[in-house]
Motif scaffolding. Structure first.
Motif: not given
Length: 363
Positions: A261-263, A267-268, A285, A337, A341
């Protein structure tokens, strides 16, 4: 001077050079195994529409004995049969069986495109099964051309398997790791497979990550039981790990885990259960250069009345492999990713869910 092949293609002289996928040209991937009961060797060869069996006592002189055709009247064509496999195995109830496997591209026919297999018997000349409809060792998009071999510790009961994590629908395309790491696709983790009798009396192969893979990971983090209603971001930042948990819910409609997962959460890759299906959705993602569309979400059926699922999720930067419950269902996918991520979150929509015994093993 070239020697003649010990098993020549019987149709090679009748095929024109442009018939690359025609039945006469498709003669590939021989798998040789020992038939100890009959003191002979068995070779199974992949063909366009079937598998061919040959036997030999000396590995030099071979005799064709039969073909195995998986098609039945009205059945859908699942494409050519590659990387065939044949092995004897003893099930968990002590019964003896033979397993015939092959990788087939069935996505265009609305089926799967991984390792198909049949449970039956090898009688010395042919493979016989009561059900021509194959079972599948993986329900994801990227577990193809698998090979299996017997366990050194328990060769009659346990086998190991590894596969090419790619798909002929997009395998030749340019993927992000070609630029960043110099390679296009990868192998899966090694899994352990066993044959188990199911409640209905039929048999299937169950998969689990090779135990050494899990026990060799250096760090274990236990998160206990986590109650989720909506989204809950965990204090985890890693891109290589094995996650295990039991998820239970009552009214929630969609439960699962966001990996890689992005911060900012945009995106994930999602691993979850929705409407009687377990799924892996890499769509959220996907980078602009990744070649997956429209093959973004893979899924498999589970009991629609179930309100509990056990998941083992193996994440290794560019791959996500999900083992469901006892391992009858597995979904394997390559992912790409963006750099950084490596977050993790849990989700439960329209109701709460409990993620119990949540454990994370990392390198």
């Amino acid at each position: 001077m070239l020697s003649e092949p010990v098993i020549p293609n019987p149709n090679a002289d009748n095929a024109s050079k442009d018939e690359e996928i025609d039945n006469a040209r498709w003669f590939r991937d021989p798998k040789v195994v020992r038939d100890e009961v009959r003191s002979q060797w068995v070779c199974v060869i992949g063909r366009r529409k079937y598998l061919s069996f040959y036997v030999s006592t000396d590995l030099h002189h071979w005799r064709w004995t039969s073909n195995f055709d998986y098609l039945t009247p009205g059945a859908t064509d699942l494409g050519g049969m590659e990387c065939p496999d044949l092995f004897h195995i003893i099930a968990d109830d002590g019964t003896s069986h033979w397993v015939l496997g092959a990788s087939m591209d069935g996505w265009g026919a609305g089926s799967l495109g991984t390792y198909a297999y049949w449970i039956g018997n090898w009688d010395g000349t042919r493979f016989v099964t009561d059900n021509l409809r194959p079972q599948w060792l993986d329900h994801g998009y990227d577990w193809y051309a698998a090979v299996t071999w017997p366990s050194a510790d328990s060769p009659q009961n346990v086998r190991h398997a590894v596969a090419w994590m790619n798909n002929w629908k997009y395998a030749a395309r340019h993927v992000p790791t070609l630029d960043t790491d110099g390679y296009n696709c990868q192998y899966s983790v090694v899994r352990e497979i066993r044959l188990c009798r199911q409640p209905g009396g039929w048999y299937s192969l169950l998969s689990a990550p090779e135990p050494v893979l899990v026990t060799s990971l250096l760090s274990q983090k236990s998160l206990g039981d986590v109650n989720v209603n909506g989204r809950q971001v965990l204090d985890v930042t890693t891109e290589a790990y094995v996650l295990t948990t039991d998820i239970a819910w009552t009214n929630a409609t969609n439960v699962g885990i966001e990996v890689l997962r992005s911060s900012d959460g945009t995106r994930h890759t999602n691993v979850g259960v929705f409407n009687g299906r377990v799924y892996v959705d890499r769509g959220p993602s996907e980078s602009i250069s990744a070649p997956f569309a429209p093959y973004t979400q893979s899924e498999a059926p589970i009991d629609p009345a179930a309100r509990h699922v056990h998941l083992t999720v193996v994440v290794d930067r560019n791959s996500v492999e999900v083992f469901v419950n006892a391992g009858h269902t597995v979904l394997s996918s390559q992912v790409y990713p963006a750099a950084g991520d490596h977050g993790l979150a849990l989700y439960s929509d329209n109701g709460s869910a409990v993620f119990s015994d949540l454990s994370l093993r990392t390198v």
